[in-house]
Design an enzyme around this catalytic site. Structure first.
Site, PDB file in Angstrom:
ATOM      1  N   SER A  58       0.838  -1.195   0.000  1.00 14.23           N
ATOM      2  CA  SER A  58       0.000   0.000   0.000  1.00 14.23           C
ATOM      3  C   SER A  58       0.870   1.240   0.000  1.00 14.23           C
ATOM      4  O   SER A  58       1.998   1.222   0.518  1.00 14.23           O
ATOM      5  CB  SER A  58      -0.914  -0.011   1.231  1.00 14.23           C
ATOM      6  OG  SER A  58      -1.812   1.062   1.185  1.00 14.23           O
ATOM      7  N   ASP A  59       0.358   2.308  -0.590  1.00 15.93           N
ATOM      8  CA  ASP A  59       1.072   3.581  -0.583  1.00 15.93           C
ATOM      9  C   ASP A  59       0.054   4.710  -0.635  1.00 15.93           C
ATOM     10  O   ASP A  59      -0.950   4.612  -1.349  1.00 15.93           O
ATOM     11  CB  ASP A  59       2.034   3.688  -1.767  1.00 15.93           C
ATOM     12  CG  ASP A  59       3.040   4.801  -1.551  1.00 15.93           C
ATOM     13  OD1 ASP A  59       4.022   4.574  -0.824  1.00 15.93           O
ATOM     14  OD2 ASP A  59       2.834   5.901  -2.088  1.00 15.93           O
ATOM     15  N   THR A  60       0.314   5.779   0.107  1.00 12.46           N
ATOM     16  CA  THR A  60      -0.610   6.907   0.197  1.00 12.46           C
ATOM     17  C   THR A  60       0.077   8.194  -0.209  1.00 12.46           C
ATOM     18  O   THR A  60       1.214   8.452   0.200  1.00 12.46           O
ATOM     19  CB  THR A  60      -1.146   7.046   1.640  1.00 12.46           C
ATOM     20  OG1 THR A  60      -1.794   5.825   2.004  1.00 12.46           O
ATOM     21  CG2 THR A  60      -2.133   8.199   1.761  1.00 12.46           C
TER      22      THR A  60
END
Length: 191
Positions: free
Chosen positions: A71-73
């Site tokens: 995941s990456d934000t």
């Protein structure tokens, strides 16, 4: 929730860990250790899912029998991508830019098994900041909380004082969109 394969979270984010535990998953954590430099031509919508896929694939290569969740934000305003600030000065600059305005938070998620991506996607939430004084922004940065967060704030922490409203998934802003993640994992639930 029980899955047919061991689950690995390819992230060092305590927020992502908290969300997965809240949902009842058992998992281990393996930091992906990848270069997160983005190609210059990638769009803000594509960037987080590209990084999420890279993280999941990297860890999956070392753990082929496990489901690996990457995941990456990223925070985006005026077409500009705001990742984690490099220090206190950049954190204050980011908060000044977001102050009293609406921005978008994109979180990419990807699931890998046996070195292959089995699914991925990106979630978008809109966050509106209240107008805060320069002194309030600087005091918040001095707390240290914003220094390892995309956009230099933590909606689930002291940074909540910045937020006037949100449209979309709250957990997306924390770093892991719940419904999108559950849909990726659904085919692997143990009967």
């Amino acid at each position: 929730m029980r899955l047919r394969h061991p689950l690995i979270l390819a992230s060092q984010s305590p927020r992502r860990e908290q969300i997965l535990r809240m949902l009842g998953f058992e998992f281990s954590i393996v930091p992906p250790g990848i270069d997160e430099t983005l190609p210059p031509d990638v769009s803000p919508e594509q960037a987080p899912v590209l990084l999420a896929r890279a993280k999941a694939l990297h860890v999956s290569a070392e753990h082929p029998d496990a489901l690996v969740l990457g995941s990456d934000t990223l925070v985006v305003i005026d077409g500009r991508i705001l990742g984690k600030p490099s220090g206190t000065e950049e954190a204050v600059d980011m908060l000044r830019l977001l102050n009293g305005r609406t921005h978008r938070v994109y979180t990419g998620v990807a699931l890998a098994l046996a070195g292959n991506i089995t699914g991925s996607g990106v979630e978008c939430s809109e966050v509106t900041f209240a107008r805060r004084t320069e002194a309030e922004l600087e005091e918040y940065v001095r707390s240290g909380e914003p220094l390892d967060k995309a956009g230099a704030y933590a909606i689930q922490g002291r940074g909540a004082f910045l937020v006037e409203g949100i449209r979309g998934c709250f957990f997306n802003v924390m770093g892991l969109p719940v419904q999108r993640t559950l849909r990726l994992l659904e085919p692997y639930h143990a009967g």
